[in-house]
Motif scaffolding. Structure first.
Motif, mmCIF file in Angstrom:
data_model
loop_
_atom_site.group_PDB
_atom_site.id
_atom_site.type_symbol
_atom_site.label_atom_id
_atom_site.label_comp_id
_atom_site.label_asym_id
_atom_site.label_seq_id
_atom_site.Cartn_x
_atom_site.Cartn_y
_atom_site.Cartn_z
ATOM 1 N N THR A 13 -6.239 -5.207 -0.864
ATOM 2 C CA THR A 13 -5.368 -5.338 0.667
ATOM 3 C C THR A 13 -5.519 -3.965 1.351
ATOM 4 O O THR A 13 -5.822 -2.947 0.633
ATOM 5 N N PHE A 14 -4.972 -3.789 2.549
ATOM 6 C CA PHE A 14 -5.100 -2.750 3.342
ATOM 7 C C PHE A 14 -4.063 -1.620 2.584
ATOM 8 O O PHE A 14 -4.347 -0.615 2.383
ATOM 9 N N ALA A 15 -2.928 -2.287 2.276
ATOM 10 C CA ALA A 15 -1.818 -1.464 1.373
ATOM 11 C C ALA A 15 -2.552 -0.842 0.384
ATOM 12 O O ALA A 15 -2.236 0.477 -0.059
ATOM 13 N N TRP A 16 -3.321 -1.561 -0.518
ATOM 14 C CA TRP A 16 -3.844 -1.117 -1.923
ATOM 15 C C TRP A 16 -4.710 0.079 -1.500
ATOM 16 O O TRP A 16 -5.036 1.223 -2.011
ATOM 17 N N MET A 17 -5.805 -0.143 -0.388
ATOM 18 C CA MET A 17 -6.887 0.788 -0.073
ATOM 19 C C MET A 17 -6.190 1.903 0.501
ATOM 20 O O MET A 17 -6.731 3.082 0.090
ATOM 21 N N LYS A 18 -5.103 2.077 1.234
ATOM 22 C CA LYS A 18 -4.794 3.196 1.730
ATOM 23 C C LYS A 18 -3.857 4.067 0.621
ATOM 24 O O LYS A 18 -3.437 5.042 1.100
ATOM 25 N N GLY A 19 -3.751 3.449 -0.485
ATOM 26 C CA GLY A 19 -3.257 4.370 -1.650
ATOM 27 C C GLY A 19 -4.091 5.290 -2.030
ATOM 28 O O GLY A 19 -3.379 6.210 -2.817
ATOM 29 N N SER A 20 -5.331 5.649 -1.672
ATOM 30 C CA SER A 20 -6.155 6.533 -2.003
ATOM 31 C C SER A 20 -7.368 6.916 -1.142
ATOM 32 O O SER A 20 -7.716 6.032 -0.520
ATOM 33 N N ILE A 21 -7.436 8.227 -0.765
ATOM 34 C CA ILE A 21 -8.517 8.751 0.187
ATOM 35 C C ILE A 21 -9.892 8.115 -0.489
ATOM 36 O O ILE A 21 -10.675 7.814 0.545
ATOM 37 N N VAL A 25 -12.425 5.840 2.089
ATOM 38 C CA VAL A 25 -14.115 6.059 2.265
ATOM 39 C C VAL A 25 -15.013 5.063 1.555
ATOM 40 O O VAL A 25 -15.524 4.466 2.263
ATOM 41 N N GLY A 26 -14.402 4.580 0.502
ATOM 42 C CA GLY A 26 -15.312 3.622 -0.378
ATOM 43 C C GLY A 26 -15.243 2.321 0.445
ATOM 44 O O GLY A 26 -16.180 1.917 0.526
ATOM 45 N N PHE A 27 -13.929 1.707 1.122
ATOM 46 C CA PHE A 27 -13.906 0.779 1.756
ATOM 47 C C PHE A 27 -14.222 0.780 3.283
ATOM 48 O O PHE A 27 -14.014 0.125 4.239
ATOM 49 N N GLY A 28 -15.057 1.892 3.696
ATOM 50 C CA GLY A 28 -15.675 2.125 4.837
ATOM 51 C C GLY A 28 -14.484 2.227 5.955
ATOM 52 O O GLY A 28 -14.561 1.537 6.763
ATOM 53 N N PHE A 29 -13.307 2.758 5.663
ATOM 54 C CA PHE A 29 -12.156 3.130 6.387
ATOM 55 C C PHE A 29 -11.627 1.532 6.914
ATOM 56 O O PHE A 29 -11.068 1.402 8.147
ATOM 57 N N GLY A 30 -11.702 0.638 6.191
ATOM 58 C CA GLY A 30 -11.266 -0.483 6.350
ATOM 59 C C GLY A 30 -12.106 -1.714 6.566
ATOM 60 O O GLY A 30 -12.005 -2.851 6.413
ATOM 61 N N SER A 31 -13.442 -1.296 6.988
ATOM 62 C CA SER A 31 -14.484 -2.341 7.258
ATOM 63 C C SER A 31 -14.745 -3.358 6.051
ATOM 64 O O SER A 31 -15.008 -4.392 6.241
ATOM 65 N N GLY A 32 -14.803 -2.810 4.929
ATOM 66 C CA GLY A 32 -15.082 -3.258 3.767
ATOM 67 C C GLY A 32 -14.070 -4.350 3.310
ATOM 68 O O GLY A 32 -13.976 -5.237 2.377
ATOM 69 N N LEU A 33 -12.733 -4.441 3.897
ATOM 70 C CA LEU A 33 -11.620 -5.285 3.622
ATOM 71 C C LEU A 33 -11.930 -6.616 4.401
ATOM 72 O O LEU A 33 -11.272 -7.643 4.011
ATOM 73 N N ILE A 34 -12.966 -6.535 5.305
ATOM 74 C CA ILE A 34 -13.071 -7.914 6.181
ATOM 75 C C ILE A 34 -13.755 -8.631 5.119
ATOM 76 O O ILE A 34 -15.032 -8.505 4.545
#
Length: 171
Positions: A13-21, A25-34
């Motif tokens: 999720t977005f919340a999980w992703m924003k838990g670590s820089i 980066v790995g998720f492409g600033f959120g683009s990989g969450l789509i």
């Protein structure tokens, strides 16, 4: 090596992703969450970022250093995020697409946006279909380097096709 997590994270999720820089980066600033075609969205993010980067960083040597540094960082980031998830090369990890497409755009410069769109389509084709040796690296290197490297090989295939098209069609 992937660390064992209690439960693999299949749907970050977005919340999980924003838990670590590193996740950001790995998720492409959120683009990989789509969820639908994250690699395509990651490549598109890479294209947009490159257009912005090339506006402010016009020195070819600095651009090349940025790509090399992005590749080196990507080895660590992709491995670290895979460890966090308990899944190697999750589709949402798109930093590999971003850096590989930066390489394509760097080498293609100064070809037009139409040529860049063609490169985008060709790169996505090679990244999805994974002809040999892309599939070889994808299957055998199950670590951060492998995640990054198979996309670099897809970028090289893309650049070869673009070079042939430029010679045949001309610009």
């Amino acid at each position: 090596m992937i660390q064992q997590v209690e439960q693999p994270i299949n749907n970050p999720t977005f919340a999980w992703m924003k838990g670590s820089i590193f996740r950001i980066v790995g998720f492409g600033f959120g683009s990989g969450l789509i969820r639908k075609a994250p690699g395509t969205w990651g490549t598109l993010m890479g294209w947009v970022l490159w257009l912005l980067i090339s506006l402010v960083m016009t020195n070819d040597i600095l651009q090349a250093v940025l790509i090399f540094a992005g590749f080196a960082l990507g080895i660590y980031v992709c491995q670290r995020v895979a460890n966090d998830m308990g899944i190697m090369d999750h589709g949402g990890i798109v930093w590999d697409e971003i850096i590989a497409f930066w390489l394509v755009l760097f080498v293609m410069s100064p070809l037009s946006l139409v040529w860049q769109l063609g490169a985008f389509i060709i790169f996505r084709f090679f990244d999805i279909v994974k002809p040999w040796p892309i599939s070889f690296f994808d299957e055998r290197f199950k670590n951060g380097f492998g995640v990054m490297w198979d996309d670099i090989v897809a970028a090289v295939y893309t650049l070869f096709v673009i070079a042939v098209l430029v010679r045949v069609i001309g610009v």
